[in-house]
Scaffold this active site. Structure first.
Site, PDB file in Angstrom:
ATOM      1  N   PRO A   1       0.866  -1.252  -0.120  1.00 32.29           N
ATOM      2  CA  PRO A   1       0.067  -0.175   0.004  1.00 32.29           C
ATOM      3  C   PRO A   1       0.990   1.051  -0.083  1.00 32.29           C
ATOM      4  O   PRO A   1       1.900   1.112   0.716  1.00 32.29           O
ATOM      5  CB  PRO A   1      -0.740  -0.162   0.962  1.00 32.29           C
ATOM      6  N   GLU A   2       0.509   2.209  -0.737  1.00 30.66           N
ATOM      7  CA  GLU A   2       1.204   3.343  -0.583  1.00 30.66           C
ATOM      8  C   GLU A   2       0.272   4.646   0.127  1.00 30.66           C
ATOM      9  O   GLU A   2      -0.645   4.300   0.677  1.00 30.66           O
ATOM     10  CB  GLU A   2       1.200   3.828  -2.169  1.00 30.66           C
TER      11      GLU A   2
END
Ligand SMILES: [Zn+2]
Length: 283
Positions: free
Chosen positions: A2-3
């Site tokens: 996830p960013e």
């Protein structure tokens, strides 16, 4: 992985569904999920049981829930998810930690197929968990200081993309968003930071903020069901990428073919016309 925008979507979900609720029970179903908590699983549970979640905060890809002076800190790793699940829903096989609440409402379940993510209780970490003291603010935080970052970049001899990925300078920018922001700002990833003008750093950080804002807009679904996957699938990656993963495809601005260069065991994608390579660092 996830960013930042995905983690921000998770934070918003936690803010809506968990803040203000008192934790009734904490079950650590897999000790690896709390391996970074010094006191082990029993101590982890004891420190959280009976406490009320006061907020949902984030720096870069780290999330924390203040409980009194302390904080429950989460790092999602590659595959970690924080799920809000109806309390009578059977446990899925990858649930590592389950929190129930005194109001009998939906549970919070930390699910992690690959167990690279982790949770810990950070003593006195409500404002900023001590383990994060070395991590610089991310561009969406109030604490983010453009003048400080500009100064640090210009006194350092490194490439601009390396600087963007350096968590001691600015946090929360991963490989994909770095490439997208550099394309928007029309800067090649290898541009030396000590030759950047302050206006170029400002333009680049504005591009980072724009890319994040678009991803949040795409992923900013409202959480109105009890079956919430507070995982932050933004859909951004499929729809809105201008350079990342588009080697050989035309630049959406000039039509030149996007190129891919090896970069720190990964790749950098850029447009050869919009983002010309630096020559001898003379820029
Ligand atoms: Zn181009």
């Amino acid at each position: 992985m996830p960013e930042l925008p995905e983690v921000e979507v998770v934070r918003r979900g936690l803010e809506q569904f968990v803040v203000g609720r008192r934790i009734a029970t904490v079950e650590v179903l897999h000790p690896r999920a709390v391996r970074r908590h010094e006191g082990g699983p029993a101590d982890f549970a004891a420190r959280l049981t009976g406490r009320t979640v006061d907020g949902a905060r984030r720096r870069g890809k780290y999330l924390w829930l203040p409980v009194g002076d302390d904080a429950l800190l989460a790092h999602l790793g590659m595959s970690g998810q924080l799920l809000i699940v109806r309390a009578d829903e059977p446990l899925s096989p990858h649930v590592r930690v389950r929190f129930t609440f005194a109001d009998g409402g939906a549970d919070l379940r930390f699910t992690d197929q690959r167990t690279f993510g982790h949770l810990l209780v950070a003593a006195d970490g409500a404002q900023l968990p001590p383990v994060m003291a070395h991590i610089a603010p991310d561009p969406l935080e109030d604490a983010f200081d453009l003048a400080w970052l500009t100064k640090r970049m210009r006194t350092r001899k490194t490439g601009i993309k390396r600087a963007l990925l350096d968590q001691s300078l600015v946090s929360g920018i991963g490989n994909i968003y770095a490439d997208e922001a550099l394309w928007r700002a029309k800067l090649h990833w290898a541009r030396p930071t000590d030759r950047l003008r302050p206006g170029q750093v400002a333009g680049l950080m504005a591009a980072v903020t724009d890319v994040f804002a678009e991803a949040l807009k795409d992923g900013g679904t409202s959480f109105d069901s009890l079956y919430v996957n507070v995982n932050g699938e933004s859909g951004y990656f499929e729809r809105s990428l201008n350079v990342y993963g588009r080697a050989g495809e035309p630049c959406r601005r000039c039509g030149a073919l996007i190129r891919r260069d090896p970069f720190m065991n990964r790749s950098s994608y850029s447009c050869p016309v919009c983002q010309p390579r630096p020559r001898n660092g003379r820029w």
